[in-house]
Design an enzyme around this catalytic site. Structure first.
Site, PDB file in Angstrom:
ATOM      1  N   SER A  68       0.848  -1.196   0.000  1.00 12.58           N
ATOM      2  CA  SER A  68       0.000   0.000   0.000  1.00 12.58           C
ATOM      3  C   SER A  68       0.880   1.240   0.000  1.00 12.58           C
ATOM      4  O   SER A  68       1.694   1.436   0.913  1.00 12.58           O
ATOM      5  CB  SER A  68      -0.894   0.014   1.232  1.00 12.58           C
ATOM      6  N   HIS A  88      -0.915  -1.376  -4.316  1.00 14.23           N
ATOM      7  CA  HIS A  88      -2.228  -1.173  -3.688  1.00 14.23           C
ATOM      8  C   HIS A  88      -2.434   0.331  -3.473  1.00 14.23           C
ATOM      9  O   HIS A  88      -1.666   0.980  -2.763  1.00 14.23           O
ATOM     10  CB  HIS A  88      -2.277  -1.925  -2.364  1.00 14.23           C
ATOM     11  N   ASP A 122      -4.865   3.149  -2.079  1.00 15.89           N
ATOM     12  CA  ASP A 122      -6.003   3.400  -1.188  1.00 15.89           C
ATOM     13  C   ASP A 122      -6.625   4.748  -1.509  1.00 15.89           C
ATOM     14  O   ASP A 122      -6.024   5.795  -1.262  1.00 15.89           O
ATOM     15  CB  ASP A 122      -5.530   3.363   0.273  1.00 15.89           C
ATOM     16  N   MET A 150      -9.492   7.358  -0.760  1.00 19.57           N
ATOM     17  CA  MET A 150     -10.411   7.715   0.336  1.00 19.57           C
ATOM     18  C   MET A 150     -11.026   9.079   0.065  1.00 19.57           C
ATOM     19  O   MET A 150     -10.363   9.968  -0.472  1.00 19.57           O
ATOM     20  CB  MET A 150      -9.650   7.744   1.658  1.00 19.57           C
ATOM     21  N   HIS A 155      -8.148   0.287  -4.431  1.00 24.36           N
ATOM     22  CA  HIS A 155      -9.123   0.037  -3.372  1.00 24.36           C
ATOM     23  C   HIS A 155      -9.927   1.315  -3.149  1.00 24.36           C
ATOM     24  O   HIS A 155      -9.429   2.278  -2.555  1.00 24.36           O
ATOM     25  CB  HIS A 155      -8.345  -0.388  -2.108  1.00 24.36           C
ATOM     26  N   MET A 165     -12.442   3.489  -1.434  1.00 21.47           N
ATOM     27  CA  MET A 165     -13.206   3.713  -0.200  1.00 21.47           C
ATOM     28  C   MET A 165     -13.933   5.037  -0.386  1.00 21.47           C
ATOM     29  O   MET A 165     -13.656   6.035   0.292  1.00 21.47           O
ATOM     30  CB  MET A 165     -12.247   3.736   1.007  1.00 21.47           C
ATOM     31  N   MET A 187     -11.061  -6.806   4.912  1.00 19.19           N
ATOM     32  CA  MET A 187     -10.447  -5.756   5.732  1.00 19.19           C
ATOM     33  C   MET A 187     -10.182  -6.311   7.133  1.00 19.19           C
ATOM     34  O   MET A 187     -11.104  -6.785   7.804  1.00 19.19           O
ATOM     35  CB  MET A 187     -11.370  -4.536   5.844  1.00 19.19           C
ATOM     36  N   GLY A 196      -1.413   1.706   9.546  1.00 17.94           N
ATOM     37  CA  GLY A 196      -0.806   1.582  10.872  1.00 17.94           C
ATOM     38  C   GLY A 196      -1.719   1.126  11.995  1.00 17.94           C
ATOM     39  O   GLY A 196      -1.391   1.300  13.161  1.00 17.94           O
ATOM     40  N   ASP A 231      -6.201  -7.007   4.082  1.00 18.05           N
ATOM     41  CA  ASP A 231      -5.703  -5.631   4.136  1.00 18.05           C
ATOM     42  C   ASP A 231      -5.884  -5.023   5.522  1.00 18.05           C
ATOM     43  O   ASP A 231      -7.004  -4.859   5.995  1.00 18.05           O
ATOM     44  CB  ASP A 231      -6.505  -4.829   3.087  1.00 18.05           C
ATOM     45  N   GLY A 232      -4.757  -4.681   6.148  1.00 16.54           N
ATOM     46  CA  GLY A 232      -4.806  -3.954   7.408  1.00 16.54           C
ATOM     47  C   GLY A 232      -4.034  -4.625   8.521  1.00 16.54           C
ATOM     48  O   GLY A 232      -4.380  -5.726   8.952  1.00 16.54           O
TER      49      GLY A 232
HETATM   50  C1  DX5 Z   1      -6.777   1.051   5.286  1.00 17.69           C
HETATM   51  C2  DX5 Z   1      -6.154   0.687   3.955  1.00 17.69           C
HETATM   52  C3  DX5 Z   1      -4.957  -0.238   4.030  1.00 17.69           C
HETATM   53  C4  DX5 Z   1      -3.861   0.213   4.914  1.00 17.69           C
HETATM   54  C5  DX5 Z   1      -2.755  -0.792   4.993  1.00 17.69           C
HETATM   55  O1  DX5 Z   1      -7.939   1.766   5.036  1.00 17.69           O
HETATM   56  O2  DX5 Z   1      -7.110   0.061   3.130  1.00 17.69           O
HETATM   57  O3  DX5 Z   1      -4.504  -0.533   2.731  1.00 17.69           O
HETATM   58  O4  DX5 Z   1      -3.341   1.429   4.521  1.00 17.69           O
HETATM   59  O5  DX5 Z   1      -1.752  -0.266   5.793  1.00 17.69           O
HETATM   60  P1  DX5 Z   1      -1.133  -1.025   7.046  1.00 17.69           P
HETATM   61  O6  DX5 Z   1      -0.378  -2.189   6.473  1.00 17.69           O
HETATM   62  O7  DX5 Z   1      -0.265   0.009   7.646  1.00 17.69           O
HETATM   63  O8  DX5 Z   1      -2.252  -1.450   7.916  1.00 17.69           O
HETATM   64 ZN    ZN Z   2      -6.527  -0.830   1.168  1.00 13.53          ZN
END
Ligand code: DX5
Ligand code: ZN
Length: 219
Positions: A9, A34, A36, A38, A67, A69, A138, A146, A176-177
């Site tokens: 990510s 990946h 993200d 948002m 991804h 969101m 998730m 983090g 993921d996460g």
């Molecule tokens: C959270 C994201 C993840 C996240 C992964 O909303 O979808 O992709 O950033 O990061 P770590 O590995 O730090 O949890």
């Molecule tokens: Zn993600």
């Protein structure tokens, strides 16, 4: 068994050097990037959109695992496809008509991903599994990197693995996460074959991303 693939990510990358960071991940053996996305509405954080993805994709050949969101997602799918997303993953809660959104991604000739939040049940997507290329489980509440891995989601990974076997389906199971070197073996044993990671890849072992990707892959 599917081979284990790693989708770093870029949320944990140096945002002032994103192009270089992606090159570095590509050379270090990442299987996907990946991304993200948002919107500050579906999740309480804002990141990047189609113009940035388009600019980043121009300079590399690695597949982008995008991804989304964002809500409502349906009307934005095309923009992400045009920007260069190879996999487009959506959340069922973010669309009024999951079936129509899946179809839209398919028509744009992109891989379809559907993501389940920690509280969302497998049942929500059960009827669509034959049309889906990837299920993204998730293991944290989406919005921030983090966070701490939630072990309870492993049951859903196992449930999906069972459905897959019983119905002869072939979708990927991505997680993921909060993935780290302690839980990576567990998620793979449960049935996940694509591991997303931001913090572990960019921050562990003094940021040695090749080592971190290799360690996750060989869990
Ligand atoms: C959270 C994201 C993840 C996240 C992964 O909303 O979808 O992709 O950033 O990061 P770590 O590995 O730090 O949890
Ligand atoms: Zn993600």
């Amino acid at each position: 068994m599917k081979k284990i693939q790693i989708s770093p990510s870029i949320l944990s990358a140096d945002f002032s050097q994103l192009g270089k960071e992606i090159k570095r991940l590509e050379e270090a053996g990442a299987d996907f990037i990946h991304v993200d996305v948002m919107d500050g509405h579906f999740v309480p954080n804002l990141t990047i959109g189609p113009p940035v993805i388009k600019a980043l994709k121009k300079n590399c050949s690695i597949k982008f695992d995008v991804h989304l969101m964002i809500s409502p997602v349906h009307e934005f799918i095309e923009a992400y496809a045009e920007a260069g997303a190879d996999i487009i993953t959506i959340h069922p809660e973010a669309t009024e008509d999951l079936s129509a959104s899946i179809l839209k991604i398919k028509k744009l000739k992109k891989k379809v991903g559907v993501s389940l939040n920690p509280e969302t049940k497998v049942n929500v997507i059960k009827d669509y599994l034959s049309q889906i290329d990837l299920v993204l489980i998730m293991s944290v509440n989406p919005g921030f990197g983090g966070q701490k891995f939630m072990p309870k989601v492993l049951d859903k990974v196992k449930e999906l693995k069972d459905i897959q076997k019983n119905h002869n389906l072939n979708f990927d199971i991505e997680i993921d996460g909060g993935i780290n070197f302690e839980n990576s073996k567990l998620v793979i044993e449960a049935g996940a074959n694509i591991l997303v990671s931001g913090t572990t890849i960019f921050k562990s072992n003094n940021g040695n991303i090749k080592k971190n990707i290799d360690l996750l892959k060989s869990s």
